[in-house]
Design a protein around this motif. Sequence first.
Motif, mmCIF file in Angstrom:
data_model
loop_
_atom_site.group_PDB
_atom_site.id
_atom_site.type_symbol
_atom_site.label_atom_id
_atom_site.label_comp_id
_atom_site.label_asym_id
_atom_site.label_seq_id
_atom_site.Cartn_x
_atom_site.Cartn_y
_atom_site.Cartn_z
ATOM 1 N N GLY A 203 0.782 -1.233 0.000
ATOM 2 C CA GLY A 203 0.000 0.000 0.000
ATOM 3 C C GLY A 203 0.812 1.280 0.000
ATOM 4 O O GLY A 203 0.249 2.361 -0.031
ATOM 5 N N ILE A 207 -0.136 5.259 -0.437
ATOM 6 C CA ILE A 207 0.145 6.249 0.598
ATOM 7 C C ILE A 207 0.971 7.390 0.005
ATOM 8 O O ILE A 207 0.835 8.548 0.411
ATOM 9 C CB ILE A 207 0.897 5.592 1.782
ATOM 10 N N PRO A 246 -5.805 -5.591 20.381
ATOM 11 C CA PRO A 246 -6.045 -6.583 19.347
ATOM 12 C C PRO A 246 -5.174 -6.292 18.119
ATOM 13 O O PRO A 246 -5.049 -5.136 17.705
ATOM 14 C CB PRO A 246 -7.531 -6.416 19.014
ATOM 15 N N SER A 247 -4.574 -7.351 17.548
ATOM 16 C CA SER A 247 -3.592 -7.146 16.484
ATOM 17 C C SER A 247 -4.234 -6.537 15.237
ATOM 18 O O SER A 247 -3.607 -5.773 14.523
ATOM 19 C CB SER A 247 -2.928 -8.470 16.128
ATOM 20 N N GLY A 248 -5.499 -6.867 14.985
ATOM 21 C CA GLY A 248 -6.155 -6.338 13.803
ATOM 22 C C GLY A 248 -6.265 -4.833 13.855
ATOM 23 O O GLY A 248 -6.049 -4.143 12.867
ATOM 24 N N LEU A 249 -6.569 -4.334 15.041
ATOM 25 C CA LEU A 249 -6.673 -2.887 15.230
ATOM 26 C C LEU A 249 -5.341 -2.236 14.881
ATOM 27 O O LEU A 249 -5.265 -1.238 14.178
ATOM 28 C CB LEU A 249 -7.063 -2.573 16.672
ATOM 29 N N GLY A 252 -4.538 -2.388 11.194
ATOM 30 C CA GLY A 252 -5.389 -1.496 10.420
ATOM 31 C C GLY A 252 -5.130 -0.027 10.705
ATOM 32 O O GLY A 252 -5.579 0.842 9.969
ATOM 33 N N SER A 255 -3.467 2.699 8.022
ATOM 34 C CA SER A 255 -4.394 3.158 6.989
ATOM 35 C C SER A 255 -5.448 4.080 7.579
ATOM 36 O O SER A 255 -5.795 5.104 6.995
ATOM 37 C CB SER A 255 -5.082 1.968 6.337
ATOM 38 N N LEU A 256 -5.939 3.701 8.752
ATOM 39 C CA LEU A 256 -7.011 4.481 9.374
ATOM 40 C C LEU A 256 -6.512 5.883 9.736
ATOM 41 O O LEU A 256 -7.170 6.887 9.433
ATOM 42 C CB LEU A 256 -7.501 3.750 10.621
ATOM 43 N N THR A 258 -3.906 7.406 8.472
ATOM 44 C CA THR A 258 -3.619 8.116 7.230
ATOM 45 C C THR A 258 -4.890 8.734 6.679
ATOM 46 O O THR A 258 -4.899 9.866 6.202
ATOM 47 C CB THR A 258 -3.032 7.141 6.193
ATOM 48 N N MET A 259 -6.008 7.961 6.784
ATOM 49 C CA MET A 259 -7.252 8.480 6.254
ATOM 50 C C MET A 259 -7.721 9.689 7.045
ATOM 51 O O MET A 259 -8.180 10.667 6.468
ATOM 52 C CB MET A 259 -8.331 7.406 6.248
ATOM 53 N N THR B 144 -10.132 7.634 0.059
ATOM 54 C CA THR B 144 -10.727 7.216 1.338
ATOM 55 C C THR B 144 -11.294 5.798 1.252
ATOM 56 O O THR B 144 -11.173 5.041 2.208
ATOM 57 C CB THR B 144 -11.837 8.182 1.802
ATOM 58 N N PHE B 146 -10.139 3.381 -0.532
ATOM 59 C CA PHE B 146 -9.010 2.458 -0.478
ATOM 60 C C PHE B 146 -8.476 2.331 0.946
ATOM 61 O O PHE B 146 -8.239 1.225 1.438
ATOM 62 C CB PHE B 146 -7.888 2.924 -1.416
ATOM 63 N N LEU B 147 -8.306 3.475 1.613
ATOM 64 C CA LEU B 147 -7.726 3.439 2.958
ATOM 65 C C LEU B 147 -8.676 2.777 3.957
ATOM 66 O O LEU B 147 -8.246 2.007 4.821
ATOM 67 C CB LEU B 147 -7.357 4.852 3.421
ATOM 68 N N ALA B 150 -8.426 -0.843 3.376
ATOM 69 C CA ALA B 150 -7.149 -1.375 3.849
ATOM 70 C C ALA B 150 -7.119 -1.495 5.368
ATOM 71 O O ALA B 150 -6.417 -2.344 5.913
ATOM 72 C CB ALA B 150 -5.999 -0.486 3.369
ATOM 73 N N SER B 151 -7.872 -0.654 6.062
ATOM 74 C CA SER B 151 -7.885 -0.797 7.520
ATOM 75 C C SER B 151 -8.966 -1.771 7.976
ATOM 76 O O SER B 151 -8.856 -2.379 9.035
ATOM 77 C CB SER B 151 -8.053 0.569 8.199
ATOM 78 N N ALA B 152 -10.017 -1.957 7.145
ATOM 79 C CA ALA B 152 -11.087 -2.874 7.545
ATOM 80 C C ALA B 152 -10.639 -4.334 7.468
ATOM 81 O O ALA B 152 -10.995 -5.145 8.319
ATOM 82 C CB ALA B 152 -12.314 -2.661 6.659
ATOM 83 N N PRO B 154 -7.663 -6.038 7.961
ATOM 84 C CA PRO B 154 -7.034 -6.622 9.156
ATOM 85 C C PRO B 154 -7.946 -6.608 10.387
ATOM 86 O O PRO B 154 -7.853 -7.506 11.233
ATOM 87 C CB PRO B 154 -5.794 -5.753 9.378
ATOM 88 N N LEU B 155 -8.829 -5.617 10.470
ATOM 89 C CA LEU B 155 -9.766 -5.587 11.603
ATOM 90 C C LEU B 155 -10.688 -6.797 11.561
ATOM 91 O O LEU B 155 -10.912 -7.464 12.579
ATOM 92 C CB LEU B 155 -10.602 -4.307 11.561
ATOM 93 N N ASP B 157 -10.060 -9.603 10.083
ATOM 94 C CA ASP B 157 -9.218 -10.760 10.404
ATOM 95 C C ASP B 157 -9.109 -10.964 11.912
ATOM 96 O O ASP B 157 -9.136 -12.094 12.406
ATOM 97 C CB ASP B 157 -7.801 -10.555 9.837
ATOM 98 N N ALA B 158 -8.968 -9.847 12.633
ATOM 99 C CA ALA B 158 -8.788 -9.937 14.082
ATOM 100 C C ALA B 158 -10.080 -10.374 14.772
ATOM 101 O O ALA B 158 -10.061 -11.239 15.647
ATOM 102 C CB ALA B 158 -8.329 -8.592 14.635
#
Lengths: 287, 346
Positions: A203, A207, A246-249, A252, A255-256, A258-259, B144, B146-147, B150-152, B154-155, B157-158
Amino acid sequence: MNLIPFDLLTPLLVAALGALWSERAGVLNIALEGQMLGGALAAVLTYHFTGNLALALGVSVAFGAVTGLVLAWGTLDLGADPFIAALGLNLLLPALAGWVSFSLFGNLGVIRLTSGAAPLVFGVPAFFLVALGLTLATQALLFHTPWGLRLRAAATAPLVASRGLVPRGYQRQGLALSGALGALGGAFLGLTLGAFVPGISAGKGWIALVALYLGMRRPWTVLAACLVLSWTEQASNLLQAVRSLPSGLVLGLPSLLTMVVFVATSAAQKRFSPGTVRRPSPGRNRR
Amino acid sequence: MSSSRSNPLSSGVGTLVALGLALGLAVVLLAVLGPNPVGALRAFFWGPVSSGLAWGNLLNQALLLTLTGLAASLAFGAGSFNLGGEGQTYTGGLAALATALVLPALLGPVGTLVALVAGITAGVLLGALSGWLKVRFNADEMITTFLLSASAVPLVDAVMTGPGIGAATSMLIQSRPAPEAFWLPGLLAPSNFHVGVLVALPMVVLFGLLVNHTPWGYRLRLMGRNRDFARYAGISTGLYALVPMGLSGGLHGLAGALGVLGTQHALVQGFSAGWGWNGIAVALIARTNPWAVLPAAFLLAFLDQASRTVVLQGQFPFQLSALFQAAILFFITARVLPRFGRGNRA
């Protein structure tokens, strides 16, 4: 916590400069993501087989320039939509990387270098100094030479540029430079890591586009934007070490964040410069 | 730069040329690089339709791609870029599964419906958020979406392996299965096909009529052609930027929910990987026309299944489908054949 996270900043900055060159010539380069990945593979492979750092960087840059020229051929000569053709390249380059990796090593996976390839100069990573030099060079070439003026004119005033100049030629040069810088960013990424892994660009090519707009399309402010974005990434890397989250947070989070930064900047730009068109949209038809 | 061009998605022969080039590339690659050209070509063209199982997988994939292709078309058609299909699909799957886990099994088909609606809602929220950020803050939706996506990913997945949802023992990274009462009945077993994906057909009709034959659709297409003109003509550009993004997200969410309730019966890591990007390819082949999405989806699904068969039968070392899609995308809007009189238009 590093004040300047060199390893995160350097590839992003070089790729963002690549984004700047194409955007200033009037054709936004969406293919940076693929070009970074391809550039990383080219550099790591060349270094793996020759052990020559300069050659590895050179091959990577040449590869990136060629992909930029392919994109220019598609968009400028065949009239393809720059956005859609670039999405095609973003699909093609990882597929080609898989193919090359498979043909050479019989797997689609990791190519690891025996030794890292990121030299230091006075304790500072040499790649970072190169990136700073490129920022300076971009500023000088783009804003203080007749060539840079003509390249920018190719984007902002096609009619003016067409009086005796060929905008298409300058846009081709902008896209080639952009691809070369994108690939170089990828090369820095791969050589610093000492390996090529599938999805290594992760990504960063996108970015870099964010950094371009955050940095208001000028080299030094783009540098500042890249610094902010790499602090963001570093912060989320540090958070990863915190067990309770949590690792997912955490994964993620870059990206979050950055947004959030991107939305805030867009809002500020909308507020302080009402009525201005922020940029020529890629692939979108304005007229 | 774009001032003298007509809408890149609305014109011509390019589609056929791009498809021809991609197919030509496939044949050449198989013939030159495959260990056994005849076997490889046979597997490629015959494999996807050679058995009930193959047909089932082909139909399932084609109809899912129809949904994500419609989703991408709606956004493109209104001049918005939705690059968040991956995250919207995945999140839709999570919402459907979580709902199915919470509801009592005796609800039966009603529960299935509620879970599907939950999936749609999750997608709508994600898509509309980007639309709203565009309208409110002028934050480019291409970036937005895309970003956010990209953050959703892995979330999701968790959450999938987290408390209450994660499977205790499994070789795959996946959630607990949804109650069997909520599963969508399978077709052509043991393929991935099921009754749920058939909903794609009425969706094509619905959006085909909406976009091509209603004032709403006319305004939507006007937005896609020329946003400044649309605003000048008195169209609420904010609304027409927001609604298509919400619908686009909702269709993605539906695709994800169908994948969970019909095929996987649980949330499996990466189960919908590629659906969003492929939907974009479908939308471009269809030139954002909902009617054309169905054949375009079948074509891409065929190419994908064909290259899978070639790999599975050991006729070729790696997945070709990314190469075809790349070739199609690269050439789809290009003028490979010279066309005359073009400069005078637009």
